[in-house]
Design a protein around this motif. Structure first.
Motif, mmCIF file in Angstrom:
data_model
loop_
_atom_site.group_PDB
_atom_site.id
_atom_site.type_symbol
_atom_site.label_atom_id
_atom_site.label_comp_id
_atom_site.label_asym_id
_atom_site.label_seq_id
_atom_site.Cartn_x
_atom_site.Cartn_y
_atom_site.Cartn_z
ATOM 1 N N GLN A 256 0.446 -32.729 -8.039
ATOM 2 C CA GLN A 256 0.160 -32.769 -6.545
ATOM 3 C C GLN A 256 0.546 -31.750 -5.500
ATOM 4 O O GLN A 256 -0.156 -31.138 -4.406
ATOM 5 C CB GLN A 256 0.261 -34.252 -5.927
ATOM 6 C CG GLN A 256 -0.554 -35.104 -6.443
ATOM 7 C CD GLN A 256 0.013 -36.562 -5.898
ATOM 8 O OE1 GLN A 256 1.111 -36.772 -5.536
ATOM 9 N NE2 GLN A 256 -0.733 -37.876 -5.900
ATOM 10 N N ILE A 257 1.647 -31.532 -5.566
ATOM 11 C CA ILE A 257 2.443 -30.668 -4.537
ATOM 12 C C ILE A 257 2.180 -29.148 -4.851
ATOM 13 O O ILE A 257 1.849 -28.345 -3.910
ATOM 14 C CB ILE A 257 4.038 -30.902 -4.795
ATOM 15 C CG1 ILE A 257 4.383 -32.307 -4.179
ATOM 16 C CG2 ILE A 257 4.742 -29.692 -3.927
ATOM 17 C CD1 ILE A 257 6.102 -32.539 -4.525
ATOM 18 N N LEU A 262 -1.356 -24.541 -4.051
ATOM 19 C CA LEU A 262 -2.067 -23.617 -4.441
ATOM 20 C C LEU A 262 -3.407 -23.346 -3.883
ATOM 21 O O LEU A 262 -4.164 -22.494 -3.405
ATOM 22 C CB LEU A 262 -2.236 -23.783 -5.908
ATOM 23 C CG LEU A 262 -1.301 -23.368 -7.014
ATOM 24 C CD1 LEU A 262 -1.639 -23.915 -8.262
ATOM 25 C CD2 LEU A 262 -1.239 -21.975 -6.957
ATOM 26 N N LEU A 263 -4.012 -24.699 -3.447
ATOM 27 C CA LEU A 263 -5.159 -24.721 -2.597
ATOM 28 C C LEU A 263 -5.071 -24.190 -1.501
ATOM 29 O O LEU A 263 -5.900 -23.368 -0.715
ATOM 30 C CB LEU A 263 -5.750 -26.072 -2.601
ATOM 31 C CG LEU A 263 -6.103 -27.140 -3.931
ATOM 32 C CD1 LEU A 263 -6.478 -28.595 -3.568
ATOM 33 C CD2 LEU A 263 -7.514 -26.360 -4.201
ATOM 34 N N LYS A 264 -4.007 -24.450 -0.632
ATOM 35 C CA LYS A 264 -3.723 -23.877 0.864
ATOM 36 C C LYS A 264 -3.710 -22.505 0.560
ATOM 37 O O LYS A 264 -4.334 -21.639 1.367
ATOM 38 C CB LYS A 264 -2.479 -24.317 1.273
ATOM 39 C CG LYS A 264 -2.047 -23.747 2.642
ATOM 40 C CD LYS A 264 -0.932 -24.703 3.221
ATOM 41 C CE LYS A 264 0.356 -24.227 2.627
ATOM 42 N NZ LYS A 264 1.695 -24.693 3.223
ATOM 43 N N GLY A 268 -7.004 -20.168 1.487
ATOM 44 C CA GLY A 268 -7.008 -19.408 2.606
ATOM 45 C C GLY A 268 -7.526 -18.048 2.366
ATOM 46 O O GLY A 268 -8.015 -17.087 3.402
ATOM 47 N N LEU A 269 -7.724 -17.567 1.173
ATOM 48 C CA LEU A 269 -8.195 -16.346 0.831
ATOM 49 C C LEU A 269 -9.584 -16.475 0.591
ATOM 50 O O LEU A 269 -10.189 -15.332 0.151
ATOM 51 C CB LEU A 269 -7.623 -15.813 -0.397
ATOM 52 C CG LEU A 269 -6.074 -15.408 -0.416
ATOM 53 C CD1 LEU A 269 -5.487 -15.047 -1.674
ATOM 54 C CD2 LEU A 269 -5.772 -14.830 0.575
ATOM 55 N N ILE A 276 -9.961 -27.018 4.100
ATOM 56 C CA ILE A 276 -11.154 -27.809 3.308
ATOM 57 C C ILE A 276 -10.941 -28.105 1.914
ATOM 58 O O ILE A 276 -11.061 -29.250 1.501
ATOM 59 C CB ILE A 276 -12.523 -26.685 3.517
ATOM 60 C CG1 ILE A 276 -13.268 -26.832 4.716
ATOM 61 C CG2 ILE A 276 -13.410 -27.192 2.197
ATOM 62 C CD1 ILE A 276 -14.185 -26.006 4.874
ATOM 63 N N PRO A 277 -10.180 -27.123 1.076
ATOM 64 C CA PRO A 277 -9.806 -27.424 -0.300
ATOM 65 C C PRO A 277 -8.776 -28.494 -0.252
ATOM 66 O O PRO A 277 -9.129 -29.400 -1.339
ATOM 67 C CB PRO A 277 -9.499 -26.083 -0.888
ATOM 68 C CG PRO A 277 -10.038 -24.918 0.035
ATOM 69 C CD PRO A 277 -10.032 -25.571 1.338
ATOM 70 N N ILE A 278 -7.996 -28.726 0.473
ATOM 71 C CA ILE A 278 -6.914 -29.808 0.572
ATOM 72 C C ILE A 278 -7.495 -31.051 0.639
ATOM 73 O O ILE A 278 -7.321 -32.149 -0.001
ATOM 74 C CB ILE A 278 -5.737 -29.514 1.470
ATOM 75 C CG1 ILE A 278 -4.766 -28.380 0.837
ATOM 76 C CG2 ILE A 278 -4.815 -30.827 1.739
ATOM 77 C CD1 ILE A 278 -3.841 -27.735 1.815
ATOM 78 N N ALA A 279 -8.433 -31.157 1.799
ATOM 79 C CA ALA A 279 -9.165 -32.443 2.370
ATOM 80 C C ALA A 279 -9.946 -32.835 1.174
ATOM 81 O O ALA A 279 -10.086 -33.923 0.756
ATOM 82 C CB ALA A 279 -9.880 -32.214 3.555
ATOM 83 N N ALA A 280 -11.035 -31.952 0.844
ATOM 84 C CA ALA A 280 -12.070 -32.310 -0.300
ATOM 85 C C ALA A 280 -11.327 -32.574 -1.684
ATOM 86 O O ALA A 280 -12.006 -33.530 -2.315
ATOM 87 C CB ALA A 280 -13.122 -31.022 -0.482
#
Length: 469
Positions: A256-257, A262-264, A268-269, A276-280
């Motif tokens: 999870q961490i 990684l999604l952040k 961002g790139l 959006i990636p973190i929320a979805a």
């Protein structure tokens, strides 16, 4: 109740598995509702930034569950093995030791979490946009951790004692309270993130209170004051047998961490941005949690049956129980897989509306990241199996194999070539590899049981490795 008359050793396996697993599954499903209900109402009230905040805060709950499983599953597994061997006094001291250590550890964890929260949230993947929501939600959630840990631990012992329905009732009462209070606090009182978290801990407190009423009602043992002392011998064995289930949660925590960060970074790139990636993905993981809760509930329901019969050396019953549970996992997993593949947008929209990019990425998470969900539960079931038969090292290895051995290396490498979507492809490969390893190890365990039947000396040597004086 004697070893020979205990229904765990004489009843039909299919009926026993249904009797023990159904309440366990319902209890786990209800437990997962705590997070899902929060996610739905938060998404409707505060949008995907609110959903992102619950995703960032979720590691706090994962840590609490890891501690609950360490002492709860460990105590329950040890308890079942002792009962199978007819050692009632040892079973009582195991239960008392487990209950006391859960209470102590729960309070310590709450205090440490509150003190370190400002340092932990950025490490969990909080962004500048969702940090305030994450902080408000996490501060309240941490207050409920002692109740979460203790109630889950007592629930495990209830099942091992032959009272799965009582365990289920505890979880249902708390979840109903949470479901009623969530919309009232969030929308009626306008408390937002605080209201969602407050409703959750009130449900956990009620669950804990109801669970406490079981302590004088144990069927197989009578708990005395001396049993509640922390006995080092029993604590060590509890930790050994609970380690596989706990480390599975710890591995989930690490994933999870790492995944949030990684999604952040890679989000961002990309065109999706960091939030959006973190929320979805958080929404998708909560949906996946429904299936996982059923798989874990089935594994926990099978645990006392497997543990008792292994302790009583009724190995054919052990095999039959595990294979029946695996068949149920495959049927369920395939059904969930079809829903994820054909209705991803509808599922994501249950948790609040977002723009096209949000729905697009959420659909990809359900279709790609969860592509092997049809077999995913076999690894968790196999890990619990080895803990139940007193072979914790193998359970620990299986708990870590999927997330640490297979998933994390791929999650770091794939996005280098395919960006944020590369993270999604790593999971189904890891799922498949871990299931292959699980099946190989279970076959080895079955062959060992066959040798134990033919060689009484080998049987005695292996029994010494399980619960002993």
């Amino acid at each position: 109740m004697t070893q020979k008359t205990n229904p765990l050793g004489t009843g039909k396996i299919g009926s026993l598995l249904f009797q023990f697993a159904l309440p366990s599954i319902v209890a786990m499903l209800v437990s997962s509702l705590y997070n899902i209900v929060d996610q739905i109402f938060i998404g409707q009230g505060m949008g995907y930034l609110g959903n992102g905040a619950t995703t960032v805060a979720f590691p706090f709950t994962t840590i609490g569950l890891a501690l609950a499983l360490l002492f709860g599953v460990g105590a329950a597994s040890c308890y079942s093995l002792y009962l199978g061997q007819g050692k009632v006094e040892d079973a009582a001291r195991t239960a008392g030791t487990g209950l006391t250590i859960m209470s102590v550890v729960g309070v310590i964890y709450m205090i440490l979490g509150e003190l370190l929260i400002n340092q932990l949230l950025p490490a969990f993947g909080a962004t500048p946009e969702n940090y305030a929501y994450s902080l408000e939600y996490s501060r309240v959630i941490l207050i409920g951790m002692p109740f979460l840990i203790a109630s889950n631990g007592i629930s495990q012992l209830c099942r091992a004692d032959g009272s799965p329905k009582y365990s289920m009732m505890c979880m249902i009462v708390g979840a109903i309270i949470n479901c009623i209070l969530d919309p009232l606090f969030i929308f009626g009182f306008g408390w937002g993130m605080f209201g969602a978290a407050f409703a959750t801990i009130l449900g956990q407190i009620v669950t804990f209170i109801v669970a406490l009423f079981y302590l004088p009602r144990f069927k197989q043992i009578h708990l005395s004051r001396n049993d509640f002392k922390i006995h080092g011998k029993y604590l060590g064995r509890i930790c050994q047998l609970g380690a596989s289930a706990s480390l599975n949660q710890a591995a989930i925590l690490v994933v999870q961490i790492v995944l949030n960060n990684l999604l952040k970074h890679y989000g961002g790139l990309s065109v999706y941005g960091a939030n959006i990636p973190i929320a979805a993905s958080g929404v998708a993981f909560k949906l996946n949690g429904i299936y996982i809760s059923v798989a874990v509930g089935l594994a926990q329901g099978a645990q006392p049956i497997i543990g008792f019969n292994y302790g009583a050396q009724q190995f054919e019953r052990v095999k039959k129980c595990l294979l029946l549970a695996m068949s149920a996992i495959l049927i369920l997993g395939t059904s969930v897989e079809l829903v994820f593949q054909f209705f991803p947008v509808q599922l994501i929209e249950l948790f609040g509306h977002g723009d096209e990019l949000y729905l697009q990425f959420g659909s990809k998470v359900l279709r790609i990241y969860m592509a092997m969900i049809c077999i995913q539960g076999i690894q968790a079931l196999s890990s619990n199996f080895f803990a139940a038969i007193g072979q914790p090292a193998k359970g620990i290895f299986l708990s870590l194999s999927r997330s640490i051995l297979f998933y994390l290396p791929l999650a770091f490498v794939f996005p280098i070539f395919w960006g944020v979507e590369g993270i999604l492809y790593s999971q189904p490969i890891a799922d498949f590899a871990s299931v292959v390893v699980s099946i190989i190890m279970v076959i080895g365990a079955f062959r060992q049981m066959d040798r134990m039947v033919k060689d009484p000396v080998l049987s005695q040597e292996i029994e010494k490795e399980a619960v002993t004086d």
